[in-house]
Design an enzyme around this catalytic site. Structure first.
Site, mmCIF file in Angstrom:
data_model
loop_
_atom_site.group_PDB
_atom_site.id
_atom_site.type_symbol
_atom_site.label_atom_id
_atom_site.label_comp_id
_atom_site.label_asym_id
_atom_site.label_seq_id
_atom_site.Cartn_x
_atom_site.Cartn_y
_atom_site.Cartn_z
ATOM 1 N N CYS A 114 0.670 -1.230 0.029
ATOM 2 C CA CYS A 114 -0.046 0.074 -0.132
ATOM 3 C C CYS A 114 0.950 1.294 -0.107
ATOM 4 O O CYS A 114 0.374 2.330 -0.250
ATOM 5 C CB CYS A 114 -0.791 0.096 1.210
ATOM 6 S SG CYS A 114 -2.006 -1.292 1.317
ATOM 7 N N HIS A 255 -3.036 7.141 2.316
ATOM 8 C CA HIS A 255 -3.542 5.816 1.718
ATOM 9 C C HIS A 255 -4.890 5.639 2.351
ATOM 10 O O HIS A 255 -4.949 5.739 3.636
ATOM 11 C CB HIS A 255 -2.519 4.843 2.163
ATOM 12 C CG HIS A 255 -2.990 3.346 2.026
ATOM 13 N ND1 HIS A 255 -3.686 2.946 0.785
ATOM 14 C CD2 HIS A 255 -3.141 2.267 2.834
ATOM 15 C CE1 HIS A 255 -4.021 1.706 0.949
ATOM 16 N NE2 HIS A 255 -3.841 1.270 2.215
ATOM 17 N N ASN A 285 -10.215 -0.198 0.960
ATOM 18 C CA ASN A 285 -8.632 0.003 0.702
ATOM 19 C C ASN A 285 -8.254 -0.737 -0.589
ATOM 20 O O ASN A 285 -8.250 -2.066 -0.847
ATOM 21 C CB ASN A 285 -7.975 -0.900 1.989
ATOM 22 C CG ASN A 285 -6.451 -0.927 1.978
ATOM 23 O OD1 ASN A 285 -5.811 -0.623 1.032
ATOM 24 N ND2 ASN A 285 -5.844 -1.268 2.886
HETATM 25 N N1 COA Z 1 -17.928 -7.752 11.662
HETATM 26 C C1 COA Z 1 -18.511 -8.047 12.905
HETATM 27 N N2 COA Z 1 -17.369 -8.314 14.107
HETATM 28 C C2 COA Z 1 -16.108 -8.581 13.645
HETATM 29 C C3 COA Z 1 -15.626 -8.274 12.314
HETATM 30 C C4 COA Z 1 -16.603 -7.993 11.434
HETATM 31 N N3 COA Z 1 -16.190 -7.930 9.978
HETATM 32 N N4 COA Z 1 -14.453 -8.312 12.447
HETATM 33 C C5 COA Z 1 -14.021 -8.677 13.664
HETATM 34 N N5 COA Z 1 -15.020 -8.636 14.444
HETATM 35 C C6 COA Z 1 -15.086 -8.746 15.890
HETATM 36 C C7 COA Z 1 -13.930 -9.549 16.324
HETATM 37 O O1 COA Z 1 -14.055 -10.975 16.192
HETATM 38 C C8 COA Z 1 -13.852 -9.160 17.775
HETATM 39 O O2 COA Z 1 -15.005 -9.755 18.799
HETATM 40 P P1 COA Z 1 -14.417 -10.361 20.032
HETATM 41 O O3 COA Z 1 -14.132 -8.967 20.918
HETATM 42 O O4 COA Z 1 -15.632 -11.142 20.482
HETATM 43 O O5 COA Z 1 -13.235 -11.374 19.758
HETATM 44 C C9 COA Z 1 -14.228 -7.529 17.676
HETATM 45 O O6 COA Z 1 -15.148 -7.671 16.530
HETATM 46 C C10 COA Z 1 -13.335 -6.599 17.757
HETATM 47 O O7 COA Z 1 -12.315 -7.029 16.739
HETATM 48 P P2 COA Z 1 -11.098 -6.396 16.458
HETATM 49 O O8 COA Z 1 -10.016 -7.194 15.578
HETATM 50 O O9 COA Z 1 -10.423 -5.984 17.790
HETATM 51 O O10 COA Z 1 -11.527 -5.048 16.037
HETATM 52 P P3 COA Z 1 -10.725 -3.491 15.698
HETATM 53 O O11 COA Z 1 -11.498 -2.520 16.611
HETATM 54 O O12 COA Z 1 -9.242 -3.619 15.865
HETATM 55 O O13 COA Z 1 -11.139 -3.317 14.265
HETATM 56 C C11 COA Z 1 -10.055 -3.339 12.025
HETATM 57 C C12 COA Z 1 -10.665 -4.104 13.258
HETATM 58 C C13 COA Z 1 -9.519 -4.515 11.075
HETATM 59 C C14 COA Z 1 -11.049 -2.697 11.362
HETATM 60 C C15 COA Z 1 -8.878 -2.492 12.673
HETATM 61 O O14 COA Z 1 -8.067 -3.350 13.300
HETATM 62 C C16 COA Z 1 -8.224 -1.772 11.422
HETATM 63 O O15 COA Z 1 -8.648 -1.163 10.551
HETATM 64 N N6 COA Z 1 -6.863 -2.168 11.408
HETATM 65 C C17 COA Z 1 -6.026 -1.641 10.547
HETATM 66 C C18 COA Z 1 -6.125 -2.678 9.094
HETATM 67 C C19 COA Z 1 -5.459 -1.808 7.774
HETATM 68 O O16 COA Z 1 -5.697 -0.765 7.760
HETATM 69 N N7 COA Z 1 -4.880 -2.618 7.226
HETATM 70 C C20 COA Z 1 -4.375 -2.425 5.785
HETATM 71 C C21 COA Z 1 -3.198 -1.304 6.176
HETATM 72 S S1 COA Z 1 -2.642 -1.067 4.562
#
Ligand code: COA
Length: 330
Positions: A114, A255, A285
């Site tokens: 990215c 990004h 993304n």
């Molecule tokens: N729908 C519903 N629930 C979901 C889910 C979805 N799509 N994905 C995860 N969950 C759940 C998880 O299982 C977790 O449940 P639990 O607490 O019972 O285990 C809960 O939601 C929280 O998950 P978590 O992974 O802690 O969420 P988060 O607040 O970190 O959000 C992202 C997840 C991926 C949105 C976030 O971490 C993020 O955007 N990170 C950066 C990723 C990124 O930008 N990557 C590319 C970079 S180039």
């Protein structure tokens, strides 16, 4: 006098026709429109069909950028394709060259996930600064839908497909005002798409490894933390090199990974919301395509105008991150 400054004189983009909204994703994994919007800001993404190749999408974006720059494909000296999802592991830039009829151009791929567009911008600029080339086409294109695990709700909600392109030209004044690029391979396991090979004995004592690339794996929390900490740092460094401060930026062009990341970075840099370019709601993304896609939309909407100062920053797998400060237009 030699023109060894750089101007970005054209932009273009292309998106597949098919879109998949959050409601559609609820048919694949246990999730909801509300969860996805709240955590990411994404409402829908574009998905490339089998016959929509990366090279074709990239060529469409490129034609638009070349037309805006007011040049023709045979005038291009170099085509740089930033991608992690080529149609061919040997590279797809040459296919773009052929599709465009850019007969004089040398073409090659550059992989920095990215961050690919920002890394490509700086790479392309070096060929102009050293007076080697005058007209460079830089394309950022990715079809990550090919490599997403559509059963993994933590990643499949994030990604979409697109292509964006810009033309860089030799110019009397240098419009690339400052940059900073960074890599940290020790954190590679936070976000990757690794090759998994099976060992096979070819002849007695000679072993080979053959297999496939595995779908994207990601530690979302770690990547989030990395982005929010490192992106403001790298923008500050690039601004320092440009002898500018954050208030002088007209547009923050990050990004498009997650709306929460865009908001947090802008807040850390004290940049008001109205200066933050965001189209993540409609495309998700799109990896190396996200910055040139958002740039092209903002230029064509008349938001970004000639001489505006843009702070662009890419970040992602590698891990890689970087920022470039540039002025739009000649
Ligand atoms: N729908 C519903 N629930 C979901 C889910 C979805 N799509 N994905 C995860 N969950 C759940 C998880 O299982 C977790 O449940 P639990 O607490 O019972 O285990 C809960 O939601 C929280 O998950 P978590 O992974 O802690 O969420 P988060 O607040 O970190 O959000 C992202 C997840 C991926 C949105 C976030 O971490 C993020 O955007 N990170 C950066 C990723 C990124 O930008 N990557 C590319 C970079 S180039």
């Amino acid at each position: 006098m030699q023109n060894t400054g750089i101007a970005i004189t054209g932009s273009g983009s292309a998106i597949p026709a098919t879109f998949l909204d959050n409601q559609g994703l609820t048919k694949l994994v246990e999730t909801s429109d509300e969860w996805i919007i709240t955590r990411t800001g994404i409402r829908q993404r574009r998905i490339a069909k089998k016959d929509e190749s990366l090279a074709a999408l990239a060529a469409t974006a490129s034609k638009r950028a070349i037309a805006m720059a007011g040049i023709t494909p045979p005038e291009l000296d170099l085509i740089l394709l930033a991608t992690s999802t080529p149609d061919d592991l040997f590279g797809s830039a040459c296919q773009i060259q052929a599709l465009l009829g850019a007969t004089r151009a040398v073409a090659f791929d550059l992989t920095a996930a990215c961050s690919g567009f920002v890394f490509g911008l700086v790479t392309a600029a070096q060929f102009i600064k050293t007076n080697v080339y005058k007209n460079v086409l830089l394309v950022g294109a990715d079809i990550l839908s090919r490599w997403v695990n559509w059963q993994d709700r933590r990643t499949c909600i994030l990604f979409g497909d697109a292509a964006g392109a810009v033309v860089l030209q030799a110019n009397q004044s240098d419009r690339l005002l400052g940059f900073e690029l960074k890599s940290d391979g020790s954190q590679n396991n936070c976000l990757n798409l690794p090759f998994h090979g099976q060992s096979k004995e070819l002849t007695p004592g000679v072993f080979i490894s053959q297999g496939n690339f595995q779908p994207i794996t990601m530690n979302g929390k770690e990547v989030y933390r990395f982005a929010v900490q490192k992106v403001p740092e790298v923008i500050d460094k690039a601004l320092f090199r440009a002898n500018l401060c954050a208030e002088q930026i007209d547009w923050l062009l990050l990004h498009q990974a997650n709306q929460r990341i865009l908001d947090a970075v802008a807040q850390r840099l004290n940049i008001p919301q109205q200066k933050v370019i965001s189209n993540i709601a409609y495309y998700g993304n799109t990896s190396a395509a996200s910055i040139p896609l958002a740039l092209d939309e903002a230029v064509r909407q008349g938001k970004i105008k000639s001489n505006d100062i843009i702070a662009a920053s890419g970040f992602g797998a590698g891990l890689t991150w970087g920022a470039a400060i540039f002025q739009w237009g000649r």
